[in-house]
Design an enzyme around this catalytic site. Sequence first.
Site, PDB file in Angstrom:
ATOM      1  CG  ASP A   4     -13.023  -4.881  -1.048  1.00 44.93           C
ATOM      2  OD1 ASP A   4     -13.176  -3.859  -2.514  1.00 44.93           O
ATOM      3  OD2 ASP A   4     -13.681  -5.225  -0.813  1.00 44.93           O
ATOM      4  CB  SER A  29       3.033   1.734   6.864  1.00 45.99           C
ATOM      5  OG  SER A  29       1.824   2.190   8.032  1.00 45.99           O
ATOM      6  CG  HIS A  66      -0.477   0.575   2.708  1.00 44.29           C
ATOM      7  ND1 HIS A  66      -0.014  -0.654   3.462  1.00 44.29           N
ATOM      8  CD2 HIS A  66      -0.248   1.763   2.566  1.00 44.29           C
ATOM      9  CE1 HIS A  66       0.326   0.176   4.013  1.00 44.29           C
ATOM     10  NE2 HIS A  66       0.808   1.172   3.878  1.00 44.29           N
TER      11      HIS A  66
END
Length: 413
Positions: A270, A346, A169
């Site tokens: 998704d 992250s 991401h």
Amino acid sequence: MKNILFWLILFTLAWILIDGSEMEQDFMWHLRKIPRVVSERTFHLTSPIFEADAKMVLNRVCGIECQKELPAPSLSELEDSLSYETVFENGTRTLTRVKVEDLVLESTQNFTTKGASVRRKRQVYGTDSRFSILDKRFLTNFPFSTAVKLSTGCSGILVSPHHVLTAAHCVHDGKNYIKGSRKLRVGLLKMRNKGGGKKRRGSKRSSREANGDNQREGTKENLKERGQGGRRRKGPGRRQRVVEGRPSFQWTRVKNTHIPKGWARGGRGDAALDYDYALLELKRAHKKKYMELGISPAIKKMPGGMIHFSGFDNDRADQLVYRFCSVSDESNDLLYQYCDAETGSSGSGVYLRLKEPDKKNWKRKIIAVYSGHQWVDVHGVQKDYNVAVRITPLKYAQICLWIHGNDASCTYG
């Protein structure tokens, strides 16, 4: 602060060793034969779209409780999710289909060693237990030196002389690539040398190196110069961001990026949190010691049930932040934990320190990628967790394939 950090690390290492032979027997890296992930065919795709906004939290993901209700994926479903997209520096993009061989299907049962508590909607739980690594004796040495910063605002970890492992991401939102990933860079921490890192007069370097391919210490001024096509700054020099003995970033361009199709759905369903990892290939090799991949063991095989990771949390500008904490729950693909973390961490590599088989030394290996603070579907209700994506045998085989270009070096892990 330096003394506190020194004694904390010393205490942690001593605590790991106190159980003697029992510890040596239980907490050990066990090499196993892993499945083969083999590239079958590569297709050229349309040019990637870099329109997505950076998004550190997914709207809705299927977590541990949700996964218990799902059937085990079939071999064809696994092969589809492990197929991967590659985006290159020149703007081209490909899709590689893979085939999985020698797979031994394991139980999909989720293990819970501790009751998962109801969590507050925060990334820092209670007292902030993070440590900023400021002492250069630690900052420039393994394992802290393996942590890197991405130009998109995330963290990552060095896994080879040319590769960085991070969260998917950080470069892709599941449908499109994020805006900042078009000219993606990776920042490695360096210490400023005496004289501000300037070249010595008479140094024999090639014109290519002099123009920036062999970059000097990565100050903001250098980065700006590179962003302007290598033009020199006009006017008097501005105040240096760092001084002698202080760390700075050396930025390196990314040559290509690999993302599993389980994440890069391109609007067809998704993105699956299980596949929130990506591998970046650097344009130039670094000279730092990197951390090897390992297969994530069960919680009961982790010393004290503890994990460790370091990253560049946004609330502590340009500081490397280290933390360790206990894992509260696990599934085949995810780890839920209470590690204090903020946006920016992250993509950090989660690692363990276990004993090597038939050897006296202990070794750190990466066993997961920190995905971040995520909203997870728990019996139809959205709850927030700090989540890491485990490196399973199949994911180990896939990442190993990306690093080496073939599966010949990926037989055992």
